[in-house]
Design an enzyme around this catalytic site. Sequence first.
Site, short mmCIF file in Angstrom:
data_model
loop_
_atom_site.label_atom_id
_atom_site.label_comp_id
_atom_site.label_asym_id
_atom_site.label_seq_id
_atom_site.Cartn_x
_atom_site.Cartn_y
_atom_site.Cartn_z
N ASP A 12 42.83 58.00 58.68
CA ASP A 12 41.31 58.19 59.09
C ASP A 12 41.19 58.02 60.80
O ASP A 12 41.65 56.80 61.12
CB ASP A 12 40.25 57.19 58.50
CG ASP A 12 40.66 57.39 57.06
OD1 ASP A 12 41.13 57.96 56.30
OD2 ASP A 12 39.63 56.37 56.27
N GLU A 45 34.00 57.67 49.92
CA GLU A 45 34.54 57.13 50.92
C GLU A 45 34.01 57.56 52.30
O GLU A 45 33.56 58.60 52.19
CB GLU A 45 36.22 57.47 51.00
CG GLU A 45 37.06 56.85 49.79
CD GLU A 45 38.41 56.86 50.09
OE1 GLU A 45 38.89 55.56 49.65
OE2 GLU A 45 39.07 57.67 50.11
#
Length: 491
Positions: free
Chosen positions: A38, A220
């Site tokens: 990420d 998420e």
Amino acid sequence: MTEDLRALAQEAIAAWHAREDPDYPKFHVAPPVGRLNDPNGLVVRDGVYHAFYQFSPFHPDRALVYWGHASSPDLTRWQDHGPAIVPDSWYDRSGAYSGNALVSGDEVLFHYTGNVRRGDGGRETYQCLVTSSDLATFVKLADNPVISGQPEGYTAHFRDPQVWADPDGGFRMCIGAQRADETGCALLFRSDDLRSWRLEGELRFPDAGGRFDAFGYMWECPSLIRVPDVDGERMHDVLVFCPQGIEPSGEGFENIFACGYVVGRLDGADLRDTGDFFELDRGFEFYAPQTFAREPDASGPVLLAAWLGTASEDHQPSVDHGWVHTLSVARELRVRDGRLLQRPVVNLGAGRDATPTVSGELADGEVALDTLAGSRSFALGFTLDPAAADGWGLRIGTDASHVDFAVTGNQLVVDRATTRYPHGGRRTVTLPDDRRLRVEVFHDRSVTEVFLAEGAVSFSMRSYLAEGAGGVRLRAVGAVALTDVSAARFD
Ligand code: FRU
């Protein structure tokens, strides 16, 4: 003796030569060694763009996530700075997981999740604060964690804080969570001092008719962002998040985990006047996006970047060269008719001008864009009037190894079956009916991102062509009018 995890990561970086891999991108953020996932702590400061990212320097031998750090003057030329947040504290010893940046006075504040795996197989979750005044040294708060564990009624899948300053005073946090009944949600917290946080409650969707009450098993990387309308007059509140466990539904949601958004209006803990959940990108790889924070009162476009990978796809050719995954290019966001438009932000001036001479009417058949011949890293933009045509397409690469984009009517078919990427090859996307066809293509060694219909549709993916394959051809079925062509070569 305890390990010096910073020094170990620096040694891993020094020992490696990922950039010599012909698949290593020229204008996308990629790790100097190991694994990237990420984007984290994205921030613009003093006119410089900083991208932090989930960084596993010892991948695949040892799974331990740090924050890596890269910076750029123009979102195109990136320089890596090695590890920023090192998971060497009791509360992050199994990984410094995702979080965001907030500029406050002379400092940038980063919130992240400390992940701890217990010997019994369980996990513990801690929300932590790191500060930096120079973006070269990063200081963990002595009193970390600022939130210990998860609230009652939720599991330890509680992570990925997004913190912002509330215009009405104080600070707010939006964080991904899983209820005890194993459905996903986002929780909101408030703080006056960034040290003590009180639970405000779940983010609610009072006008959504229950649509998001049992929407996947875990959310998420949720973030609540403010995005202007295309006319620039209105602001919208947009929840961007990654609900895990959404089943594919005909077309769409075909990746292992979904990544999308809901446009609405934030009123306390309620997101009102909500539209549907739309995927942000229709490509094979796109996950965990976040937007760049700015200095308070600084104006500028809302810029979003994502991880061009998914949880199940670590196995790919670059692993043999000691690295895996990239970030996407940054995209400026605006809202039109309740949906996000994405305009890629790449500095073509950082490459060599390669604007092809083709323009005007393209007859039935195929034309190679000679100025991009053989290029393995390029940007190409053009406007098409497909009204007169039965179809059009793009082939990046050679006949033997290519990525194809083929449009017939309002059906786009993307095919990467002849590439070296081992995870899935072909996908169909229905384009919007009203498709003003500005097309932007970014092909960068092993990454391809295409934007259609003024950014109403984006399609991102990994695209490892055969060694040496590059260039691009345009195909027309019937006559196609081509205008406003621009292109740049990055190799
Ligand atoms: C999303 C994610 C986050 C977590 C991080 C760990 O890809 O699973 O929820 O913070 O990656 O690397």
